[in-house]
Scaffold this motif. Structure first.
Motif, short mmCIF file in Angstrom:
data_model
loop_
_atom_site.label_atom_id
_atom_site.label_comp_id
_atom_site.label_asym_id
_atom_site.label_seq_id
_atom_site.Cartn_x
_atom_site.Cartn_y
_atom_site.Cartn_z
N ASP A 107 0.07 7.50 -1.44
CA ASP A 107 0.92 8.49 -0.79
C ASP A 107 0.61 8.50 0.71
O ASP A 107 -0.22 9.29 1.18
CB ASP A 107 0.69 9.87 -1.41
CG ASP A 107 1.60 10.92 -0.83
OD1 ASP A 107 2.66 10.56 -0.29
OD2 ASP A 107 1.25 12.11 -0.92
N VAL A 108 1.25 7.61 1.45
CA VAL A 108 1.01 7.48 2.89
C VAL A 108 2.30 7.03 3.57
O VAL A 108 3.07 6.26 3.01
CB VAL A 108 -0.14 6.48 3.17
CG1 VAL A 108 0.18 5.08 2.68
CG2 VAL A 108 -0.52 6.47 4.63
N CYS B 247 0.10 4.10 7.69
CA CYS B 247 -0.51 3.02 6.92
C CYS B 247 -0.66 1.77 7.79
O CYS B 247 -1.71 1.13 7.80
CB CYS B 247 0.34 2.73 5.68
SG CYS B 247 -0.38 1.50 4.58
N GLU B 248 0.40 1.44 8.52
CA GLU B 248 0.35 0.27 9.38
C GLU B 248 -0.78 0.37 10.40
O GLU B 248 -1.55 -0.57 10.59
CB GLU B 248 1.69 0.11 10.11
CG GLU B 248 1.72 -1.05 11.08
CD GLU B 248 3.01 -1.10 11.87
OE1 GLU B 248 2.98 -1.71 12.96
OE2 GLU B 248 4.04 -0.54 11.44
N GLU B 249 -0.90 1.52 11.04
CA GLU B 249 -1.96 1.72 12.04
C GLU B 249 -3.34 1.57 11.41
O GLU B 249 -4.22 0.92 11.98
CB GLU B 249 -1.82 3.10 12.69
CG GLU B 249 -0.61 3.23 13.57
CD GLU B 249 -0.33 4.66 14.01
OE1 GLU B 249 -1.07 5.59 13.60
OE2 GLU B 249 0.64 4.85 14.77
N GLN B 250 -3.53 2.16 10.25
CA GLN B 250 -4.84 2.10 9.60
C GLN B 250 -5.16 0.70 9.09
O GLN B 250 -6.31 0.26 9.17
CB GLN B 250 -4.92 3.14 8.49
CG GLN B 250 -4.95 4.55 9.03
CD GLN B 250 -5.09 5.61 7.94
OE1 GLN B 250 -5.42 5.30 6.81
NE2 GLN B 250 -4.86 6.85 8.31
N LEU C 220 0.81 -1.21 0.00
CA LEU C 220 0.00 0.00 0.00
C LEU C 220 0.84 1.27 0.00
O LEU C 220 0.48 2.25 -0.64
CB LEU C 220 -0.96 -0.01 1.19
CG LEU C 220 -2.04 -1.09 1.15
CD1 LEU C 220 -2.78 -1.16 2.47
CD2 LEU C 220 -3.00 -0.87 -0.01
N THR C 221 1.98 1.24 0.69
CA THR C 221 2.83 2.44 0.71
C THR C 221 3.51 2.66 -0.64
O THR C 221 3.94 3.78 -0.92
CB THR C 221 3.89 2.37 1.83
OG1 THR C 221 4.68 1.18 1.68
CG2 THR C 221 3.25 2.42 3.20
#
Length: 97
Positions: free
Chosen positions: A70-71, A76-79, A65-66
Motif C-alpha cells: 500500500d504505497v 515508492c519510486e523515490e524510495q 511493489l505498488t
C-alpha cells in the motif's frame, strides 16, 4: 559498480555476484563475500533483491511493489531509487546490459 551513474526509472539493474543471501524471520540478510560485510535488506528490500535475480528496470520494480504494498507510485519510486543507489554504492548491484 554504478555509483557514478544517475539511477532513473529506465535503469536496468541486476544482482552483483559474490553475495550470500538468507531469509531470517521474514527478512533478507546478506553477506558480501567481496567486501566482508553483512547487510540486512529487510522485508521490502528482500523483495527488491529477489526481483533483481534477473535484470529488471526500476520502473518494473516500482510497478511490482505498488501492486503488493500500500504505497503511492511516486513515493515508492523515490524510495526504490534511494535503496538501489545505496546498494550500488556498496557494489551489490550492477547495471545490466
Amino acid at each position: 559498480m554504478i555509483s557514478n551513474q544517475k539511477i532513473s526509472e529506465e535503469t536496468v539493474l541486476a544482482q552483483a555476484k559474490g553475495n550470500i543471501v538468507s531469509d531470517m524471520g521474514g527478512e533478507k540478510v546478506m553477506l558480501s563475500v567481496n567486501r566482508g560485510k553483512y547487510y540486512n535488506l529487510g522485508e521490502i528490500g528482500g523483495e527488491i533483491w529477489d526481483l533483481m535475480s534477473k535484470p529488471i528496470s526500476v520502473k518494473h520494480l516500482v510497478d511490482h511493489l505498488t501492486l503488493i504494498f500500500d504505497v503511492e507510485h511516486k513515493e515508492c519510486e523515490e524510495q526504490v531509487i534511494e535503496f538501489v543507489e545505496n546498494l550500488a554504492k556498496e557494489g551489490l548491484i550492477v547495471v545490466a546490459n
